[in-house]
Design an enzyme around this catalytic site. Structure first.
Site, PDB file in Angstrom:
ATOM      1  N   PRO A   1       0.844  -1.190   0.000  1.00 17.65           N
ATOM      2  CA  PRO A   1       0.000   0.000   0.000  1.00 17.65           C
ATOM      3  C   PRO A   1       0.885   1.248   0.000  1.00 17.65           C
ATOM      4  O   PRO A   1       1.831   1.322   0.771  1.00 17.65           O
ATOM      5  CB  PRO A   1      -0.764  -0.114   1.327  1.00 17.65           C
ATOM      6  CG  PRO A   1       0.118  -0.935   2.211  1.00 17.65           C
ATOM      7  CD  PRO A   1       0.882  -1.865   1.310  1.00 17.65           C
ATOM      8  N   MET A   2       0.601   2.185  -0.872  1.00 18.72           N
ATOM      9  CA  MET A   2       1.341   3.457  -0.856  1.00 18.72           C
ATOM     10  C   MET A   2       0.357   4.595  -1.105  1.00 18.72           C
ATOM     11  O   MET A   2      -0.196   4.734  -2.201  1.00 18.72           O
ATOM     12  CB  MET A   2       2.442   3.462  -1.925  1.00 18.72           C
ATOM     13  CG  MET A   2       3.644   2.599  -1.579  1.00 18.72           C
ATOM     14  SD  MET A   2       4.946   2.704  -2.815  1.00 18.72           S
ATOM     15  CE  MET A   2       4.239   1.775  -4.174  1.00 18.72           C
TER      16      MET A   2
ATOM     17  N   GLN B   1      -6.804  -1.515   2.962  1.00 20.92           N
ATOM     18  CA  GLN B   1      -6.149  -1.114   4.209  1.00 20.92           C
ATOM     19  C   GLN B   1      -6.850   0.089   4.835  1.00 20.92           C
ATOM     20  O   GLN B   1      -7.146   1.067   4.148  1.00 20.92           O
ATOM     21  CB  GLN B   1      -4.684  -0.767   3.977  1.00 20.92           C
ATOM     22  CG  GLN B   1      -3.958  -0.624   5.313  1.00 20.92           C
ATOM     23  CD  GLN B   1      -2.558  -0.061   5.202  1.00 20.92           C
ATOM     24  OE1 GLN B   1      -2.374   1.077   4.803  1.00 20.92           O
ATOM     25  NE2 GLN B   1      -1.576  -0.858   5.567  1.00 20.92           N
TER      26      GLN B   1
ATOM     27  N   CYS C   1       1.855   3.635   9.825  1.00 21.60           N
ATOM     28  CA  CYS C   1       1.982   4.981   9.261  1.00 21.60           C
ATOM     29  C   CYS C   1       2.658   5.908  10.275  1.00 21.60           C
ATOM     30  O   CYS C   1       2.227   6.009  11.421  1.00 21.60           O
ATOM     31  CB  CYS C   1       0.623   5.539   8.865  1.00 21.60           C
ATOM     32  SG  CYS C   1       0.783   7.217   8.198  1.00 21.60           S
TER      33      CYS C   1
ATOM     34  N   LYS D   1      -0.574  -4.602   9.380  1.00 26.95           N
ATOM     35  CA  LYS D   1       0.760  -4.207   8.880  1.00 26.95           C
ATOM     36  C   LYS D   1       1.424  -3.337   9.938  1.00 26.95           C
ATOM     37  O   LYS D   1       0.885  -2.307  10.329  1.00 26.95           O
ATOM     38  CB  LYS D   1       0.640  -3.451   7.560  1.00 26.95           C
ATOM     39  CG  LYS D   1       1.990  -3.070   6.973  1.00 26.95           C
ATOM     40  CD  LYS D   1       1.864  -2.700   5.496  1.00 26.95           C
ATOM     41  CE  LYS D   1       3.187  -2.315   4.856  1.00 26.95           C
ATOM     42  NZ  LYS D   1       3.532  -0.919   5.019  1.00 26.95           N
TER      43      LYS D   1
ATOM     44  N   GLY E   1      10.241  -3.864   2.757  1.00 31.95           N
ATOM     45  CA  GLY E   1      11.317  -2.902   2.906  1.00 31.95           C
ATOM     46  C   GLY E   1      12.503  -3.154   2.021  1.00 31.95           C
ATOM     47  O   GLY E   1      13.193  -4.157   2.148  1.00 31.95           O
ATOM     48  N   ASP E   2      12.676  -2.255   1.043  1.00 31.49           N
ATOM     49  CA  ASP E   2      13.889  -2.210   0.222  1.00 31.49           C
ATOM     50  C   ASP E   2      14.071  -3.384  -0.737  1.00 31.49           C
ATOM     51  O   ASP E   2      15.203  -3.652  -1.140  1.00 31.49           O
ATOM     52  CB  ASP E   2      15.151  -2.077   1.108  1.00 31.49           C
ATOM     53  CG  ASP E   2      15.040  -0.948   2.101  1.00 31.49           C
ATOM     54  OD1 ASP E   2      14.361   0.048   1.789  1.00 31.49           O
ATOM     55  OD2 ASP E   2      15.591  -1.073   3.208  1.00 31.49           O
TER      56      ASP E   2
ATOM     57  N   GLY F   1       7.039  -2.073  -2.691  1.00 29.00           N
ATOM     58  CA  GLY F   1       6.447  -0.738  -2.768  1.00 29.00           C
ATOM     59  C   GLY F   1       7.134   0.110  -3.816  1.00 29.00           C
ATOM     60  O   GLY F   1       6.815   0.045  -5.004  1.00 29.00           O
ATOM     61  N   ARG F   2       8.142   0.875  -3.370  1.00 35.85           N
ATOM     62  CA  ARG F   2       8.747   1.855  -4.273  1.00 35.85           C
ATOM     63  C   ARG F   2       9.314   1.242  -5.546  1.00 35.85           C
ATOM     64  O   ARG F   2       9.250   1.862  -6.614  1.00 35.85           O
ATOM     65  CB  ARG F   2       9.810   2.648  -3.505  1.00 35.85           C
ATOM     66  CG  ARG F   2       9.178   3.581  -2.496  1.00 35.85           C
ATOM     67  CD  ARG F   2      10.158   4.085  -1.482  1.00 35.85           C
ATOM     68  NE  ARG F   2      10.659   3.018  -0.621  1.00 35.85           N
ATOM     69  CZ  ARG F   2      11.514   3.196   0.374  1.00 35.85           C
ATOM     70  NH1 ARG F   2      11.966   4.402   0.626  1.00 35.85           N
ATOM     71  NH2 ARG F   2      11.907   2.184   1.121  1.00 35.85           N
TER      72      ARG F   2
HETATM   73  C1  FMN Z   1       4.711   7.145  -0.858  1.00 33.71           C
HETATM   74  C2  FMN Z   1       4.492   6.049   0.140  1.00 33.71           C
HETATM   75  C3  FMN Z   1       3.253   5.870   0.694  1.00 33.71           C
HETATM   76  C4  FMN Z   1       3.021   4.833   1.618  1.00 33.71           C
HETATM   77  N1  FMN Z   1       1.761   4.646   2.105  1.00 33.71           N
HETATM   78  C5  FMN Z   1       1.517   3.576   2.908  1.00 33.71           C
HETATM   79  C6  FMN Z   1       0.190   3.265   3.301  1.00 33.71           C
HETATM   80  O1  FMN Z   1      -0.794   3.926   2.915  1.00 33.71           O
HETATM   81  N2  FMN Z   1       0.012   2.204   4.132  1.00 33.71           N
HETATM   82  C7  FMN Z   1       1.078   1.425   4.570  1.00 33.71           C
HETATM   83  O2  FMN Z   1       0.866   0.473   5.326  1.00 33.71           O
HETATM   84  N3  FMN Z   1       2.320   1.686   4.184  1.00 33.71           N
HETATM   85  C8  FMN Z   1       2.565   2.721   3.358  1.00 33.71           C
HETATM   86  N4  FMN Z   1       3.837   2.941   2.899  1.00 33.71           N
HETATM   87  C9  FMN Z   1       4.913   1.988   3.280  1.00 33.71           C
HETATM   88  C10 FMN Z   1       5.053   0.882   2.219  1.00 33.71           C
HETATM   89  O3  FMN Z   1       3.914   0.069   2.150  1.00 33.71           O
HETATM   90  C11 FMN Z   1       6.280   0.002   2.481  1.00 33.71           C
HETATM   91  O4  FMN Z   1       6.111  -0.699   3.684  1.00 33.71           O
HETATM   92  C12 FMN Z   1       7.584   0.807   2.548  1.00 33.71           C
HETATM   93  O5  FMN Z   1       7.644   1.753   1.499  1.00 33.71           O
HETATM   94  C13 FMN Z   1       8.815  -0.092   2.458  1.00 33.71           C
HETATM   95  O6  FMN Z   1       8.770  -0.872   1.289  1.00 33.71           O
HETATM   96  P1  FMN Z   1       9.545  -0.494  -0.099  1.00 33.71           P
HETATM   97  O7  FMN Z   1      11.010  -0.302   0.239  1.00 33.71           O
HETATM   98  O8  FMN Z   1       9.287  -1.694  -0.960  1.00 33.71           O
HETATM   99  O9  FMN Z   1       8.951   0.771  -0.626  1.00 33.71           O
HETATM  100  C14 FMN Z   1       4.091   3.980   2.008  1.00 33.71           C
HETATM  101  C15 FMN Z   1       5.352   4.174   1.439  1.00 33.71           C
HETATM  102  C16 FMN Z   1       5.565   5.178   0.515  1.00 33.71           C
HETATM  103  C17 FMN Z   1       6.932   5.336  -0.082  1.00 33.71           C
END
Ligand code: FMN
Length: 341
Positions: free
Chosen positions: A11-12, A69, A99, A138, A200-201, A223-224
């Site tokens: 989720p982002m 979520q 969050c 989460k 994460g990452d 995510g990213r």
């Molecule tokens: C722009 C952005 C928005 C995010 N929004 C949420 C969210 O709405 N709910 C949530 O549980 N995590 C949120 N996250 C966290 C991501 O779900 C994830 O756990 C975190 O970015 C680490 O994973 P990654 O390195 O693959 O990005 C967000 C992250 C980013 C970068």
């Protein structure tokens, strides 16, 4: 509920709306194991706020299975919001305990729930009892370095009825800095019976496979990296199938970006499309030769068509091996903008 492929689109907020999720499905040929919505406020959902209701929108023909979520800190309202999400088509309801945003934690939601364990236990239990679909949680690794409590929180959520735990291996105070600690993910996996998904990452398909092989880790959340590379789920699937990882040429990038703009146009106003497109384009072209020149050029365009004019020329030139001459034209154009009408 059975999730066929253990790689989940994270989720982002501000990113993973329905159009973005469908773009990942399209690019990765329907191999996304689980789609998760952006977080949705329980306050907004239960008060029929338009923005929150809009976040529930999804396309059932693509976004399956779908986890919705929700975030907030009130026990009864969480349960009611979960019912609304279930009625709206959620196959899973996920509770956000990660969050870090001050406006969320100040109201008792997000990562603050990791400091309010009694409330969290009641909140999970009540939500589980309010819906028929599975409830998942989460979490982060903890609030700060001196209060890593993911294992304790996960065990408590499991006891309260949560059916899956996702762990983002950073603390609340870390926000998005540093590196995620996957040791915490493993610790949680070793201490609960429900599936544990790590977050994460994860930036490449190889890394995803490597993380999935960690003891106890049931799956990975991406995510990213999915903004940069919405094909990543397909690439993971390729590796699992023993096939070479799919490569992505300019024509495919253009096809997927165009589809994204069209899908976004179904739900958001035309004037908001260039902004969404810029967000995705900025990540997707990061590190590409002349990517920064394309971004500079495309970011100046005010309409979707004008942006695509540049994007198309860039990707066609990339496939033809003619980016050098494309760059000459792009630089000339930047230095000699047409006179204002
Ligand atoms: C722009 C952005 C928005 C995010 N929004 C949420 C969210 O709405 N709910 C949530 O549980 N995590 C949120 N996250 C966290 C991501 O779900 C994830 O756990 C975190 O970015 C680490 O994973 P990654 O390195 O693959 O990005 C967000 C992250 C980013 C970068």
């Amino acid at each position: 509920m059975h999730i066929e492929r253990p790689f989940v689109l994270a989720p982002m907020s501000g990113v993973t709306d329905s159009a973005f999720r469908r773009m990942c499905g399209l690019a990765s040929t329907d191999t996304v194991g689980l789609y998760v919505t952006e977080f949705i406020s329980i306050e907004g959902l239960t008060r029929a706020n338009m923005k929150s209701a809009a976040r529930l929108a999804f396309d059932a023909s693509v976004e399956r299975p779908l986890s919705v979520q929700i975030f907030g800190g009130e026990v009864d309202r969480m349960a009611s919001a979960a019912q609304i999400a279930e009625e709206g088509g959620a196959q899973i309801v996920d509770i956000n305990c990660g969050c870090p945003a001050p406006k969320v934690v100040k109201r008792g939601g997000g990562a603050e729930l990791m400091r309010q364990c009694d409330t969290l236990a009641r909140l999970v239990e009540k939500t589980v009892n309010a819906v028929k679909v599975p409830v998942t949680v989460k979490i982060r690794s903890g609030w700060g370095n001196d209060s890593i409590n993911a294992v304790q929180v996960a065990k408590m959520c499991e006891a309260a009825g949560a059916q899956m735990i996702c762990v983002h291996g950073r603390t609340r105070l870390q926000l998005y800095t540093g590196l995620a600690d996957w040791g915490v993910v493993s610790d949680v996996a070793a201490n609960v019976k429900v599936p544990v998904v790590g977050s994460g990452d994860v930036t490449t398909a190889e890394e995803a496979i490597w993380r999935m092989r960690m003891p106890g880790v049931a799956g990975v959340m991406i995510g990213r990296a999915a903004i940069m590379n919405p094909w990543i789920f397909g690439q993971i699937d390729d590796l699992i199938q023993g096939k070479p990882q799919r490569t992505v040429d300019g024509a495919e990038r253009l096809r997927v970006l165009r589809a994204f703009a069209e899908m976004a146009a179904e739900r958001i106003p035309a004037h908001a499309i260039p902004g969404r497109l810029k967000q995705v384009l900025a990540r997707m072209t990061k590190g590409m030769e002349f990517g920064s020149l394309l971004r500079e050029r495309a970011m100046r365009a005010h309409t979707t068509e004008a942006m695509f004019d540049w994007i198309e020329r860039f990707f066609v030139a990339a496939d033809a091996g003619e980016l050098d001459s494309w760059a000459v034209g792009a630089r000339f154009d930047l230095q000699n903008p047409p006179p204002a009408a």
